[in-house]
Design a protein around this motif. Structure first.
Motif, PDB file in Angstrom:
ATOM      1  N   GLU A  27      -3.277  19.110 -15.245  1.00  0.00           N
ATOM      2  CA  GLU A  27      -2.024  18.761 -15.919  1.00  0.00           C
ATOM      3  C   GLU A  27      -0.810  19.073 -15.051  1.00  0.00           C
ATOM      4  O   GLU A  27       0.127  18.280 -14.963  1.00  0.00           O
ATOM      5  CB  GLU A  27      -1.909  19.496 -17.259  1.00  0.00           C
ATOM      6  N   ALA A  28      -0.800  20.234 -14.403  1.00  0.00           N
ATOM      7  CA  ALA A  28       0.330  20.613 -13.547  1.00  0.00           C
ATOM      8  C   ALA A  28       0.447  19.686 -12.347  1.00  0.00           C
ATOM      9  O   ALA A  28       1.552  19.277 -11.962  1.00  0.00           O
ATOM     10  CB  ALA A  28       0.167  22.065 -13.085  1.00  0.00           C
ATOM     11  N   THR A  29      -0.685  19.314 -11.757  1.00  0.00           N
ATOM     12  CA  THR A  29      -0.666  18.409 -10.604  1.00  0.00           C
ATOM     13  C   THR A  29      -0.190  17.033 -11.035  1.00  0.00           C
ATOM     14  O   THR A  29       0.600  16.389 -10.337  1.00  0.00           O
ATOM     15  CB  THR A  29      -2.060  18.333  -9.952  1.00  0.00           C
ATOM     16  N   TRP A  30      -0.647  16.569 -12.196  1.00  0.00           N
ATOM     17  CA  TRP A  30      -0.191  15.273 -12.693  1.00  0.00           C
ATOM     18  C   TRP A  30       1.319  15.300 -12.934  1.00  0.00           C
ATOM     19  O   TRP A  30       2.013  14.332 -12.623  1.00  0.00           O
ATOM     20  CB  TRP A  30      -0.897  14.880 -13.989  1.00  0.00           C
ATOM     21  N   ALA A  31       1.841  16.387 -13.478  1.00  0.00           N
ATOM     22  CA  ALA A  31       3.284  16.489 -13.727  1.00  0.00           C
ATOM     23  C   ALA A  31       4.062  16.354 -12.423  1.00  0.00           C
ATOM     24  O   ALA A  31       5.078  15.653 -12.364  1.00  0.00           O
ATOM     25  CB  ALA A  31       3.608  17.806 -14.421  1.00  0.00           C
ATOM     26  N   LEU A  33       2.983  14.829  -9.682  1.00  0.00           N
ATOM     27  CA  LEU A  33       2.783  13.449  -9.231  1.00  0.00           C
ATOM     28  C   LEU A  33       3.705  12.507  -9.997  1.00  0.00           C
ATOM     29  O   LEU A  33       4.300  11.590  -9.421  1.00  0.00           O
ATOM     30  CB  LEU A  33       1.321  13.050  -9.416  1.00  0.00           C
ATOM     31  N   SER A  34       3.866  12.755 -11.274  1.00  0.00           N
ATOM     32  CA  SER A  34       4.755  11.928 -12.099  1.00  0.00           C
ATOM     33  C   SER A  34       6.213  12.094 -11.673  1.00  0.00           C
ATOM     34  O   SER A  34       6.978  11.129 -11.642  1.00  0.00           O
ATOM     35  CB  SER A  34       4.581  12.306 -13.567  1.00  0.00           C
ATOM     36  N   GLU A  35       6.606  13.326 -11.321  1.00  0.00           N
ATOM     37  CA  GLU A  35       7.972  13.561 -10.831  1.00  0.00           C
ATOM     38  C   GLU A  35       8.230  12.787  -9.545  1.00  0.00           C
ATOM     39  O   GLU A  35       9.313  12.230  -9.348  1.00  0.00           O
ATOM     40  CB  GLU A  35       8.205  15.053 -10.594  1.00  0.00           C
ATOM     41  N   VAL A  36       7.245  12.740  -8.665  1.00  0.00           N
ATOM     42  CA  VAL A  36       7.387  11.984  -7.419  1.00  0.00           C
ATOM     43  C   VAL A  36       7.478  10.496  -7.727  1.00  0.00           C
ATOM     44  O   VAL A  36       8.317   9.780  -7.172  1.00  0.00           O
ATOM     45  CB  VAL A  36       6.221  12.283  -6.449  1.00  0.00           C
ATOM     46  N   ALA A  37       6.631  10.007  -8.632  1.00  0.00           N
ATOM     47  CA  ALA A  37       6.657   8.582  -9.001  1.00  0.00           C
ATOM     48  C   ALA A  37       8.023   8.190  -9.550  1.00  0.00           C
ATOM     49  O   ALA A  37       8.503   7.075  -9.314  1.00  0.00           O
ATOM     50  CB  ALA A  37       5.560   8.281 -10.013  1.00  0.00           C
ATOM     51  N   ALA A  38       8.661   9.114 -10.268  1.00  0.00           N
ATOM     52  CA  ALA A  38       9.966   8.827 -10.868  1.00  0.00           C
ATOM     53  C   ALA A  38      11.050   8.568  -9.830  1.00  0.00           C
ATOM     54  O   ALA A  38      12.086   7.988 -10.147  1.00  0.00           O
ATOM     55  CB  ALA A  38      10.380   9.967 -11.788  1.00  0.00           C
ATOM     56  N   THR A  39      10.824   8.970  -8.592  1.00  0.00           N
ATOM     57  CA  THR A  39      11.818   8.726  -7.544  1.00  0.00           C
ATOM     58  C   THR A  39      11.670   7.340  -6.933  1.00  0.00           C
ATOM     59  O   THR A  39      12.502   6.936  -6.125  1.00  0.00           O
ATOM     60  CB  THR A  39      11.700   9.780  -6.407  1.00  0.00           C
ATOM     61  N   PHE A  40      10.637   6.599  -7.311  1.00  0.00           N
ATOM     62  CA  PHE A  40      10.395   5.280  -6.736  1.00  0.00           C
ATOM     63  C   PHE A  40      11.119   4.202  -7.540  1.00  0.00           C
ATOM     64  O   PHE A  40      11.247   4.310  -8.766  1.00  0.00           O
ATOM     65  CB  PHE A  40       8.893   4.985  -6.693  1.00  0.00           C
ATOM     66  N   GLY A  42      11.930   1.131  -9.759  1.00  0.00           N
ATOM     67  CA  GLY A  42      11.203   0.437 -10.806  1.00  0.00           C
ATOM     68  C   GLY A  42      10.344   1.300 -11.696  1.00  0.00           C
ATOM     69  O   GLY A  42       9.705   0.794 -12.618  1.00  0.00           O
ATOM     70  N   TYR A  43      10.326   2.616 -11.456  1.00  0.00           N
ATOM     71  CA  TYR A  43       9.511   3.494 -12.293  1.00  0.00           C
ATOM     72  C   TYR A  43      10.079   3.498 -13.706  1.00  0.00           C
ATOM     73  O   TYR A  43      11.259   3.739 -13.914  1.00  0.00           O
ATOM     74  CB  TYR A  43       9.507   4.908 -11.717  1.00  0.00           C
ATOM     75  N   VAL A  44       9.240   3.199 -14.684  1.00  0.00           N
ATOM     76  CA  VAL A  44       9.669   3.134 -16.070  1.00  0.00           C
ATOM     77  C   VAL A  44       9.303   4.415 -16.809  1.00  0.00           C
ATOM     78  O   VAL A  44      10.042   4.891 -17.663  1.00  0.00           O
ATOM     79  CB  VAL A  44       9.039   1.915 -16.779  1.00  0.00           C
ATOM     80  N   GLY A  45       8.149   4.988 -16.479  1.00  0.00           N
ATOM     81  CA  GLY A  45       7.740   6.213 -17.149  1.00  0.00           C
ATOM     82  C   GLY A  45       6.278   6.491 -16.931  1.00  0.00           C
ATOM     83  O   GLY A  45       5.555   5.693 -16.334  1.00  0.00           O
TER      84      GLY A  45
END
Length: 193
Positions: A27-31, A33-40, A42-45
């Motif tokens: 869960e912590a690693t996914w969080a 990874l999700s924070e990094v994705a949010a910097t790209f 077109g990231y919606v969520g």
């Protein structure tokens, strides 16, 4: 002159099984990874669906990770990025088995068959009926229960709050419940006459 179809929002659902005792680390690693994705662009969520949240898996260590982008090109840029590769490498010590990856669009993720249902997706008209059966009472309830408290707010802000609540309720409560209740009808095979 060539024309292209308009881009549409796309989601990727990645299913991974946590190693015993690694659930919190996953869960912590996914969080992260999700924070990094949010910097790209077109990231919606993103959303982490924990074991038991979907109500259908029965596997106490099976996690589903949802990433949404506004169009296929932005999704592909994320998927090809070194940042995503590093995130997947960081996730690897906490998971076992192979990833199951499904690309979804629109409301497809609510109607994806589980291992206990037929592989054929339901007809679009049934998806539309179930979607309406979920959205109508949800929106009506929110207009009656929440909207009066927001009367003084500007219309765009009220609309943002109501639609956000609709999405949350549909994703975690209404749609999973309706698709579970109506699964036999959604996936019924046509009878030969």
């Amino acid at each position: 002159m060539t024309t292209t179809r308009p881009a549409h929002a796309v989601m990727v659902l990645v299913s991974r099984r946590a190693r015993p005792g690694h659930e919190a680390a996953l869960e912590a690693t996914w969080a992260r990874l999700s924070e990094v994705a949010a910097t790209f662009p077109g990231y919606v969520g993103g959303q982490l669906i924990r074991p038991g949240d979907s109500g259908a898996d029965g596997d106490e260590r099976l996690f589903h990770m949802l990433f949404a982008f506004d169009n296929p090109a932005h999704l592909r840029a994320w998927q090809a990025s070194p940042a995503r590769l590093l995130g997947l490498q960081a996730l690897e010590p906490h998971v076992e088995g192979h990833a199951v990856v499904r690309e979804l669009s629109g409301l497809d993720h609510w109607f994806t068959p589980s291992a206990t249902t037929p592989a054929t997706p339901p007809p679009r008209w049934k998806v539309a009926v179930v979607t309406w059966l979920g959205i109508y009472p949800t929106v009506l309830f929110l207009f009656l229960a929440v909207a009066p408290w927001l009367d003084a707010w500007p219309l765009p802000l009220r609309t943002a709050v109501i639609t956000c609540l609709v999405v949350v309720l549909m994703t975690w409560l209404v749609a999973p419940t309706l698709t579970r209740w109506l699964r036999p009808w959604l996936h019924a095979r046509p009878t030969a006459t």
